[in-house]
Design an enzyme around this catalytic site. Structure first.
Site, PDB file in Angstrom:
ATOM      1  N   GLU A  48      48.949  53.686  40.072  1.00  0.00           N
ATOM      2  CA  GLU A  48      50.238  53.089  40.949  1.00  0.00           C
ATOM      3  C   GLU A  48      51.531  52.814  39.861  1.00  0.00           C
ATOM      4  OE1 GLU A  48      51.711  51.828  44.226  1.00  0.00           O
ATOM      5  OE2 GLU A  48      50.176  52.495  44.150  1.00  0.00           O
ATOM      6  N   CYS A  78      51.271  62.936  39.414  1.00  0.00           N
ATOM      7  CA  CYS A  78      51.092  61.920  40.863  1.00  0.00           C
ATOM      8  C   CYS A  78      52.834  60.725  39.737  1.00  0.00           C
ATOM      9  CB  CYS A  78      49.958  61.662  40.973  1.00  0.00           C
ATOM     10  SG  CYS A  78      50.044  61.445  43.167  1.00  0.00           S
ATOM     11  N   HIS A 168      46.412  66.519  40.779  1.00  0.00           N
ATOM     12  CA  HIS A 168      45.768  65.640  39.784  1.00  0.00           C
ATOM     13  C   HIS A 168      44.932  67.026  38.286  1.00  0.00           C
ATOM     14  CE1 HIS A 168      46.370  61.216  39.683  1.00  0.00           C
ATOM     15  NE2 HIS A 168      46.349  61.870  41.214  1.00  0.00           N
ATOM     16  N   GLU A 170      43.515  67.089  36.519  1.00  0.00           N
ATOM     17  CA  GLU A 170      42.780  66.317  35.188  1.00  0.00           C
ATOM     18  C   GLU A 170      41.050  65.798  35.475  1.00  0.00           C
ATOM     19  OE1 GLU A 170      44.923  64.813  36.564  1.00  0.00           O
ATOM     20  OE2 GLU A 170      44.678  62.877  37.096  1.00  0.00           O
TER      21      GLU A 170
HETATM   22  N1  GLN Z   1      50.507  56.746  45.499  1.00  0.00           N
HETATM   23  C1  GLN Z   1      51.140  56.139  44.303  1.00  0.00           C
HETATM   24  C2  GLN Z   1      52.618  55.953  44.091  1.00  0.00           C
HETATM   25  O1  GLN Z   1      52.880  55.894  44.626  1.00  0.00           O
HETATM   26  C3  GLN Z   1      51.013  57.695  43.382  1.00  0.00           C
HETATM   27  C4  GLN Z   1      49.390  57.953  43.685  1.00  0.00           C
HETATM   28  C5  GLN Z   1      48.932  58.686  42.272  1.00  0.00           C
HETATM   29  O2  GLN Z   1      49.243  58.669  41.485  1.00  0.00           O
HETATM   30  N2  GLN Z   1      47.601  59.380  42.562  1.00  0.00           N
HETATM   31  O3  GLN Z   1      52.834  55.482  42.741  1.00  0.00           O
END
Ligand code: GLN
Length: 185
Positions: A48, A78, A168, A170
């Protein structure tokens, strides 16, 4: 053997450690500036991004991370991609600004916030990509290079020493993405 740090404040750093080892580099968890500066490159995992930003502030890691990125490669997955971007929307949020890309957070919407797709890799066939509440890269600067796209949007981009994926790698066995990063070190 090259040493790749995995930022281990929050998120799925354990899976990245294994993926880096599959790409034949040495992986270490990074929680301090000292640990980071002992590495040849760094992975910022998914998680997050808002929480990660907060933790980076609390641990006084924002400036060391920016400085690290001025001379060594960083790969953002991400949430890590959101941190590396220079523009973040939905909602707007501060970032490291190390790559000239603009990202929209959680851009696939609630119904499809996680999905697996076969994506086309430029010059290298297909790849299975896992998207989890992923951002969409809405703008790519002229010095950035798109390495793979999905539904017309870039999902793997590199610019100079840095790179991002909105998915992802990984979480799958395909070693190409981590291998590409290890080659940048
Ligand atoms: N939704 C997350 C964000 O806004 C990112 C999601 C993820 O890393 N899988 O930070």
């Amino acid at each position: 053997m090259k040493k790749v740090g995995v930022l281990a404040l929050q998120g799925d750093f354990e899976a990245h450690r294994k993926a880096i080892e599959r790409a034949r580099a040495c992986a270490v968890e990074v929680r301090t500036a000292e640990q980071m500066n002992a590495c040849d490159g760094l992975v910022i995992p998914g998680g997050e991004s808002t929480t990660m930003l907060k933790l980076l502030g609390i641990e006084n890691l924002l400036d060391p991370l920016r400085e690290f990125g001025l001379c060594r490669p960083i790969y953002g997955t991400c949430a890590g991609a959101i941190l590396l971007a220079c523009e973040v929307t939905n909602p707007a949020q501060s970032s490291l600004g190390l790559m000239d890309i603009g990202v929209e957070r959680n851009a696939y919407g609630r119904q499809v916030d996680s999905h697996i797709a076969k994506i086309k890799v430029d010059d290298d066939g297909e790849l299975e990509a896992v998207f989890i509440r992923a951002p969409i890269i809405r703008r790519v600067g002229s010095s950035a290079r798109v390495l793979a796209s999905h539904q017309g949007d870039p999902v793997w981009v590199e610019e100079g020493r840095h790179m991002v994926t909105t998915f992802h790698p990984e979480l799958t066995e395909d070693p190409r993405i981590h291998r590409h990063f290890v080659e940048k070190l």
